[in-house]
Motif scaffolding. Structure first.
Motif, short mmCIF file in Angstrom:
data_model
loop_
_atom_site.label_atom_id
_atom_site.label_comp_id
_atom_site.label_asym_id
_atom_site.label_seq_id
_atom_site.Cartn_x
_atom_site.Cartn_y
_atom_site.Cartn_z
N SER A 180 71.18 20.27 142.36
CA SER A 180 72.41 20.06 141.75
C SER A 180 73.00 18.85 142.87
CB SER A 180 72.96 21.46 142.29
OG SER A 180 72.80 22.46 141.39
N PHE A 181 72.80 19.31 144.23
CA PHE A 181 73.59 17.57 145.19
C PHE A 181 73.47 16.97 145.48
CE2 PHE A 181 74.35 22.52 145.74
CZ PHE A 181 76.47 22.37 144.92
N VAL A 182 71.54 17.06 145.66
CA VAL A 182 71.17 15.82 145.99
C VAL A 182 70.92 15.00 144.83
CG1 VAL A 182 68.94 15.14 147.54
CG2 VAL A 182 69.74 16.98 148.07
N LYS A 183 69.88 15.41 143.78
CA LYS A 183 69.94 14.43 142.40
C LYS A 183 70.99 13.08 142.53
CE LYS A 183 69.26 14.57 137.96
NZ LYS A 183 68.97 14.92 136.29
N PRO A 184 71.94 13.91 142.33
CA PRO A 184 73.13 12.03 142.14
C PRO A 184 73.27 11.18 143.30
CG PRO A 184 74.68 14.42 141.45
CD PRO A 184 72.66 14.80 142.39
N LYS A 185 72.83 11.72 144.15
CA LYS A 185 72.79 10.68 145.23
C LYS A 185 71.79 9.47 145.53
CE LYS A 185 75.87 13.14 148.44
NZ LYS A 185 75.94 14.42 149.46
N VAL A 186 70.43 10.78 144.93
CA VAL A 186 68.91 9.73 144.59
C VAL A 186 68.75 9.23 143.61
CG1 VAL A 186 66.40 10.04 144.96
CG2 VAL A 186 68.20 11.52 146.54
N VAL A 187 68.91 9.35 142.41
CA VAL A 187 69.02 8.36 141.56
C VAL A 187 70.52 8.01 140.68
CG1 VAL A 187 67.54 10.88 140.52
CG2 VAL A 187 69.58 10.41 140.01
N GLY B 168 54.83 1.09 133.21
CA GLY B 168 56.24 0.94 132.12
C GLY B 168 57.20 1.91 132.56
N ALA B 169 58.19 1.69 131.93
CA ALA B 169 59.04 2.67 131.47
C ALA B 169 58.97 3.78 130.96
CB ALA B 169 60.81 1.88 131.32
N SER B 170 58.85 3.41 129.69
CA SER B 170 58.09 4.47 128.82
C SER B 170 57.73 5.76 129.67
CB SER B 170 57.39 3.71 127.65
OG SER B 170 56.03 3.67 127.76
N ALA B 171 56.89 6.07 130.09
CA ALA B 171 55.76 6.37 130.66
C ALA B 171 56.99 7.88 131.69
CB ALA B 171 55.17 6.18 131.29
N PHE B 172 58.04 6.45 132.07
CA PHE B 172 58.67 7.71 132.97
C PHE B 172 59.92 8.05 132.46
CE2 PHE B 172 56.25 5.44 135.54
CZ PHE B 172 55.96 6.04 137.55
N ASP B 173 60.16 7.83 131.03
CA ASP B 173 61.24 8.41 129.97
C ASP B 173 61.15 9.74 130.17
OD1 ASP B 173 64.02 7.49 130.07
OD2 ASP B 173 63.35 7.66 127.95
N GLY B 174 61.67 10.78 130.77
CA GLY B 174 62.11 12.21 130.78
C GLY B 174 60.74 12.87 131.78
N LYS B 175 60.05 12.28 132.10
CA LYS B 175 59.20 12.37 133.53
C LYS B 175 59.75 13.66 133.84
CE LYS B 175 55.10 11.23 136.36
NZ LYS B 175 54.49 11.42 135.39
N GLU B 176 59.11 14.48 134.72
CA GLU B 176 59.36 15.40 135.62
C GLU B 176 59.13 14.99 136.53
OE1 GLU B 176 60.31 19.92 136.15
OE2 GLU B 176 60.20 18.85 134.20
N SER B 177 60.43 14.82 137.58
CA SER B 177 60.25 14.60 139.04
C SER B 177 59.66 15.89 139.78
CB SER B 177 61.86 14.30 139.40
OG SER B 177 62.46 14.33 141.07
N PHE B 178 58.86 15.93 140.92
CA PHE B 178 59.11 17.26 141.79
C PHE B 178 60.87 17.68 141.86
CE2 PHE B 178 56.86 18.45 145.59
CZ PHE B 178 55.29 18.15 145.35
N GLU C 180 67.18 6.50 135.92
CA GLU C 180 66.82 7.11 137.34
C GLU C 180 65.46 7.25 138.11
OE1 GLU C 180 69.96 11.35 135.31
OE2 GLU C 180 67.60 11.29 135.29
N TRP C 181 64.46 7.06 137.49
CA TRP C 181 63.60 6.97 138.08
C TRP C 181 63.43 5.45 138.79
CZ3 TRP C 181 59.59 10.27 139.77
CH2 TRP C 181 58.86 11.57 139.13
N ASN C 182 63.59 4.83 137.77
CA ASN C 182 64.32 3.16 138.67
C ASN C 182 65.22 3.21 139.74
OD1 ASN C 182 63.90 0.35 138.70
ND2 ASN C 182 65.91 0.57 138.36
#
Length: 151
Positions: A66-73, A114-124, A133-135
């Motif tokens: 809720s609070f940290v994600k927007p700043k990080v990604v 590549g990007a496709s491996a990360f699209d929709g990948k679960e973040s810790f 967002e991963w990028n």
């Protein structure tokens, strides 16, 4: 912002890291260069070596999302001397060459997957993330700390 999935941009990060020496001093903050490299490795460990880190509980994950994600990604760069999550604090000194080699390996692996491996990948900590967002998360963090050490 650079694209960590692009070979040329990934090589640029590696070139910047290769300009560091064990004697490189930070322009701000408290970390030594070996601690900074280990600190940067934590982001990748959470993807490639998750067993090394404790997953946040439900309440902590809700707060993070809720609070940290927007700043990080998000696109906005980190400020100097900002807060550091506890799992990213490196208190002891590390082997410079080992941490440097690990970080370069993680950058190369991420680019090659590549990007496709990360699209929709679960973040810790943040749940499923889009490739962009991963990028943003990887690129902002690397840029912030490499700039901190003048490279």
């Amino acid at each position: 912002m650079e694209n960590v999935f692009d070979a040329k941009d990934a090589q640029n990060y590696i070139d910047r890291i290769n300009n560091l020496t064990p004697e490189t001093k930070g322009l701000w903050g408290k970390m030594s260069v070996d601690q900074m490299l280990a600190h940067c490795n934590v982001s990748y460990e959470m993807v490639y070596e998750p067993e090394k880190h404790k997953k946040p509980g439900a309440i902590a994950k809700f707060i993070l999302k809720s609070f940290v994600k927007p700043k990080v990604v998000g696109e906005k760069a980190y400020t100097q001397n900002g807060p550091t999550a506890p799992q990213f604090i490196i208190a002891d000194h590390k082997n410079f060459e080992e941490e440097k080699k690990r970080l370069i390996g993680f950058i190369q692996k991420t680019q090659q997957l590549g990007a496709s491996a990360f699209d929709g990948k679960e973040s810790f900590s943040f749940g499923k993330l889009k490739a962009q967002e991963w990028n943003n998360m990887f690129a902002k963090h690397l840029n912030h700390h490499l700039a901190q050490f003048g490279v």
